[in-house]
Design a protein around this motif. Structure first.
Motif, PDB file in Angstrom:
ATOM      1  N   MET A   1       0.820  -1.210   0.000  1.00  0.00           N
ATOM      2  CA  MET A   1       0.000   0.000   0.000  1.00  0.00           C
ATOM      3  C   MET A   1       0.855   1.261   0.000  1.00  0.00           C
ATOM      4  O   MET A   1       0.316   2.369   0.054  1.00  0.00           O
ATOM      5  N   ASN A   2       2.172   1.100   0.013  1.00  0.00           N
ATOM      6  CA  ASN A   2       3.061   2.261   0.021  1.00  0.00           C
ATOM      7  C   ASN A   2       2.859   3.172   1.216  1.00  0.00           C
ATOM      8  O   ASN A   2       2.746   4.388   1.076  1.00  0.00           O
ATOM      9  N   CYS A   3       2.792   2.597   2.387  1.00  0.00           N
ATOM     10  CA  CYS A   3       2.649   3.438   3.574  1.00  0.00           C
ATOM     11  C   CYS A   3       3.539   2.897   4.687  1.00  0.00           C
ATOM     12  O   CYS A   3       3.990   1.757   4.619  1.00  0.00           O
ATOM     13  N   PRO A   4       3.819   3.705   5.694  1.00  0.00           N
ATOM     14  CA  PRO A   4       4.673   3.207   6.765  1.00  0.00           C
ATOM     15  C   PRO A   4       3.947   2.240   7.695  1.00  0.00           C
ATOM     16  O   PRO A   4       2.721   2.276   7.806  1.00  0.00           O
ATOM     17  N   VAL A   5       4.717   1.385   8.352  1.00  0.00           N
ATOM     18  CA  VAL A   5       4.182   0.482   9.365  1.00  0.00           C
ATOM     19  C   VAL A   5       5.027   0.662  10.621  1.00  0.00           C
ATOM     20  O   VAL A   5       6.251   0.700  10.549  1.00  0.00           O
ATOM     21  N   VAL A   6       4.346   0.842  11.753  1.00  0.00           N
ATOM     22  CA  VAL A   6       5.036   1.043  13.027  1.00  0.00           C
ATOM     23  C   VAL A   6       4.886  -0.218  13.861  1.00  0.00           C
ATOM     24  O   VAL A   6       3.773  -0.696  14.074  1.00  0.00           O
ATOM     25  N   LEU A   7       6.002  -0.778  14.293  1.00  0.00           N
ATOM     26  CA  LEU A   7       5.973  -1.960  15.154  1.00  0.00           C
ATOM     27  C   LEU A   7       6.330  -1.505  16.565  1.00  0.00           C
ATOM     28  O   LEU A   7       7.454  -1.073  16.802  1.00  0.00           O
ATOM     29  N   ALA A   8       5.353  -1.561  17.473  1.00  0.00           N
ATOM     30  CA  ALA A   8       5.581  -1.033  18.813  1.00  0.00           C
ATOM     31  C   ALA A   8       5.695  -2.149  19.833  1.00  0.00           C
ATOM     32  O   ALA A   8       4.941  -3.121  19.783  1.00  0.00           O
ATOM     33  N   SER A   9       6.647  -2.028  20.742  1.00  0.00           N
ATOM     34  CA  SER A   9       6.781  -3.019  21.810  1.00  0.00           C
ATOM     35  C   SER A   9       7.805  -2.563  22.845  1.00  0.00           C
ATOM     36  O   SER A   9       8.725  -1.812  22.533  1.00  0.00           O
ATOM     37  N   ALA A  10       7.609  -3.033  24.077  1.00  0.00           N
ATOM     38  CA  ALA A  10       8.642  -2.843  25.091  1.00  0.00           C
ATOM     39  C   ALA A  10       9.668  -3.965  24.985  1.00  0.00           C
ATOM     40  O   ALA A  10      10.785  -3.846  25.477  1.00  0.00           O
ATOM     41  N   THR A  11       9.254  -5.054  24.349  1.00  0.00           N
ATOM     42  CA  THR A  11      10.125  -6.226  24.249  1.00  0.00           C
ATOM     43  C   THR A  11      10.086  -6.735  22.818  1.00  0.00           C
ATOM     44  O   THR A  11       9.505  -7.779  22.546  1.00  0.00           O
ATOM     45  N   PRO A  12      10.692  -5.994  21.886  1.00  0.00           N
ATOM     46  CA  PRO A  12      10.572  -6.372  20.474  1.00  0.00           C
ATOM     47  C   PRO A  12      11.111  -7.775  20.218  1.00  0.00           C
ATOM     48  O   PRO A  12      11.993  -8.248  20.927  1.00  0.00           O
ATOM     49  N   SER A  13      10.550  -8.404  19.205  1.00  0.00           N
ATOM     50  CA  SER A  13      11.031  -9.725  18.821  1.00  0.00           C
ATOM     51  C   SER A  13      12.448  -9.606  18.270  1.00  0.00           C
ATOM     52  O   SER A  13      12.844  -8.554  17.764  1.00  0.00           O
TER      53      SER A  13
END
Ligand code: ADP
Ligand code: ZN
Length: 728
Positions: A347-359
């Motif tokens: 879709m040509n848009c940003p994606v934000v991955l939020a976490s205190a404990t990222p994978s």
């Protein structure tokens, strides 16, 4: 007739487990485009499908064998971007294209015309004095929001009588709406948080990416309570300045986010469109229509919301991106987090991955610069990160029949006396994980699975957590017939609650597990009661790790920190660290300082060392190194094949055939077959192959080619899982 036909041949995809499209003829009076919904005949039935290809190349099917499309359905056509996504997911997960379409169209009665409806909004003038329940309604109402009676009950947690009473008194005024209830437009100026320095920097970065209108993955890492939600709310507000923008927020389990929804409502004065598996058909239909018409601007949902027909998707947010609940473990086995990145890219848009404990996967992508990396290191306001310590159960053994060490008990006691709340965490439902005969050693097992039955004290029941089998706990041992000899072994949350009740007879307890919390309403009630400080001790399973904010909660006790460290799962240590860090993050989120106590037999385990020292980097580096040396994800590719069936010999036969054709090369290895850890499940025998390959191998092609060489057998099922997260 035959001269005309070639121009009128199209291919239709049906929402059925078929891997390909079917050819049909278009009657002369119809004009069809790709994405159009059509009704076609299939073996004497009428089936709804989607025009997948309006100009197919020559096919082997002779034209005079083809049937005509019956009619075009009066629906907006499926956006091209969704068709592209469906094809991509099918190819990646090796699922039949039709099965993925079926998932995307899991909207019952979507072809129905919406009915008329009566909604109620708050009167502009209300008496000064209202009953507490009516005041709740008044306070929950944001702006001019008209709602159904049922929604009022849900939102304000009041009974229907209260709402009906207010309608009668003219305090709620009816509004007739034709068709579906609209989603109110979020009000972006309503209640802006004043962001801290690091928060505004992060929000600004996301906004800039969003304005560029190109794909970019951004990791938003921040310690628990650092305001990640505030940051992405701000970026949602900015994205909404574009009058058509749609925003998707994926959350692990939507029914578990009442607090989140309330925050959203406060911030934007409107409810977002919600999408999850527990919704009624009418609710689903409403959201599906609002999405395809572009009316729903903000959609928050479980992983399947990725398959909604967005028209102008401009921002995707994956909250708690490390959560394994994003992985679908049956049917089309996809990882919602990874597919969110794919969807955003398409879709040509940003994606934000939020976490205190990222994978680890995401961290490595951030480290290599593939993803942007934002970091929030401070808790908001006066809140500090909690103090953590472990209790070595080898040095301080538990008393017989007790699960709480003296150190933990003293801490609980002190906290209770101070009038603060404590949380005990044990990721095990029920009373005891095993019931055993004292006389003969017989274990109570599930008749359909190779698993123990879990004792539940309520109704004195034994339950299988895999297939749902239930039975009354017998009085005599089914094997040796000894009386009263069946004893519970080990603790579940109910047993810990029992111990707390004995230690603190006057204390108020709440057990939070999926057994106690049967609906999102029940969960909401429990959360509110904890917020109002009507509870002193919370005893919970991993439900409690899901991002709650309880200001008076200052002590977290982890009953068994070793649980989940071992097993066949290569992510076991990472996952345990994430769970424990998240549950620890519930402590001390407001002005009162927090404390965490881990009970363990392995105080030197790297997971506990990382938690207590706060130095997670060293732990994650070691995890990464160990996975790299074993060529495991994300350094190598992994897939699992579960071969299962009710007839053991047939399953073994299929295994042999598979093994004989298994591809092997320098870059690809096949391990197995071995009996799966759950070797018997729901009456089926299960074996597993693991496929390990270098990153540059086209795993899907290899597996497809491998399986294509074997005839399919109806009584043996082969389930392919690309990037498996489940290893039982
Ligand atoms: P996270 O998502 O990182 O765990 P939250 O966004 O839930 O953190 O924030 C934790 C608490 O601090 C919440 O109650 C939130 O409302 C509050 N908070 C965070 N940042 C701000 C801010 N800038 N202004 C006001 N309150 C804030
Ligand atoms: Zn079972």
């Amino acid at each position: 007739m035959s001269e005309l036909l070639p121009n009128y041949r199209i291919q239709v995809l049906l929402p059925l487990p078929l891997s390909g499209v079917l050819d049909y003829l278009v009657p002369e009076e119809l004009i069809l485009r790709e994405g159009d919904f059509v009704t076609v005949p299939l073996s004497g039935r009428e089936v709804q499908g989607v025009v997948w290809n309006s100009n197919p190349e020559e096919s082997d099917v002779p034209l005079d064998k083809l049937k005509y499309v019956i009619r075009k359905t009066d629906l907006p056509s499926l956006p091209e971007s969704l068709m592209k996504f469906i094809s991509w997911v099918a190819g990646y997960t090796l699922s039949p294209l039709g099965s993925v379409l079926k998932m995307a169209l899991s909207v019952p009665r979507k072809f129905d015309k919406p009915k008329k409806k009566t909604l109620y909004k708050l009167a502009s003038e209300l008496p000064d004095k209202l009953s507490p329940a009516r005041t709740r309604i008044k306070e929950t109402a944001v702006g001019n929001m008209p709602l159904t009676v049922k929604s009022w009950c849900e939102i304000a947690a009041v009974g229907e009588g209260v709402v009906r009473g207010m309608i009668k008194a003219g305090q709620l005024i009816s509004v007739e709406v034709s068709g579906e209830e609209n989603f109110l437009k979020p009000d972006i100026g309503l209640k802006r948080a004043i962001l801290s320095g690091e928060q505004s920097k992060a929000a600004e970065h996301i906004v800039q990416q969003q304005r560029k209108g190109i794909f970019k993955a951004v990791l938003l890492e921040g310690v628990t309570g650092s305001g990640k939600t505030e940051v992405y709310f701000e970026s949602i507000a900015e994205a909404l300045r574009d009058n058509v923008a749609q925003i998707l927020i994926l959350v692990p389990e939507i029914s578990l986010t009442t607090q989140w929804l309330e925050r959203f409502r406060e911030r934007f004065g409107a409810e977002p469109a919600i999408w999850h598996s527990e919704m009624t058909p009418a609710q689903r239909r409403r959201v599906w229509w609002a999405t395809i018409r572009g009316e729903a601007r903000v959609i928050v949902g479980a992983r399947s919301a990725l398959f909604l027909p967005f028209q102008h998707l401009k921002l995707v947010i994956v909250d708690e991106e490390h959560s394994t609940t994003f992985k679908q473990d049956e049917g089309v086995m996809y990882n919602g987090r990874d597919m969110a990145v794919v969807r955003a890219k398409q879709m040509n848009c940003p994606v934000v991955l939020a976490s205190a404990t990222p994978s680890l996967e995401t961290l490595i992508n951030a480290e290599s610069g593939k993803y942007d990396w934002l970091y929030l290191g401070e808790r908001h306001g006066p809140a500090e990160l909690p103090d953590m310590m472990s209790v070595d159960l080898k040095a301080e053994p538990l008393k017989h029949g007790s699960w709480i060490s003296e150190t933990l008990r003293d801490a609980l006691n002190e906290n209770y006396k101070n009038g603060e709340q404590s949380l005990l965490y044990l990721n095990r439902r029920g009373y005891a994980p095993l019931t055993l005969c004292r006389s003969c050693g017989h274990r109570m097992e599930c008749p359909n699975c190779s698993a123990w039955l879990v004792e539940h004290s309520q109704f004195n029941r034994l339950e299988c957590h895999h297939c749902g089998f239930r039975r009354h706990k017998p009085e005599i041992c089914p094997q040796c017939e000894a009386e009263n000899s069946l004893v519970p072994v080990g603790p579940g949350v109910e047993r810990v609650a029992e111990e707390i009740a004995t230690l603190f007879p006057d204390a108020r307890l709440a057990v939070m597990s999926s057994d106690e919390i049967s609906s999102s309403k029940a969960l909401k009630r429990m959360i509110e009661s904890i917020e109002r400080h009507e509870v002193d001790f919370i005893i919970g399973t991993q439900i409690v790790t899901k991002g709650y904010h309880f200001p008076m909660l200052t002590l977290v006790g982890v009953i068994d920190a070793d649980l989940g460290m071992s097993g066949a799962d290569p992510r076991a240590a990472e996952r345990t660290w994430q769970q424990l860090e998240q549950v620890a993050g519930r402590a001390g989120r407001a002005e009162h300082a927090g404390r965490v106590i881990f009970q363990t037999y392995q105080p030197n385990h790297p997971v506990l060392q990382a938690l207590i020292s706060g130095d997670k980097d060293l732990f994650l580096e070691r995890e990464a190194a160990s996975r790299e040396s074993q060529n495991l994800p994300p350094f190598g590719k992994l897939a699992s094949l579960i071969v299962s069936g009710p007839d053991k010999n047939k399953v073994i036969g299929a295994n042999k055939a598979l093994a004989s054709k298994a591809p092997h090369s320098k870059n690809l290895k096949i391990l197995g077959p071995v009996p799966a850890p759950l070797s018997y499940l729901r009456g089926k025998y299960r074996y597993r192959f693991l496929v390990k390959a270098d990153v540059n191998v086209n795993l899907q092609n290899e597996i497809r080619h491998w399986l294509d060489q074997l005839p399919s057998q109806p009584s043996v099922k082969i389930q392919i899982d690309i990037d498996p997260y489940s290893f039982y």
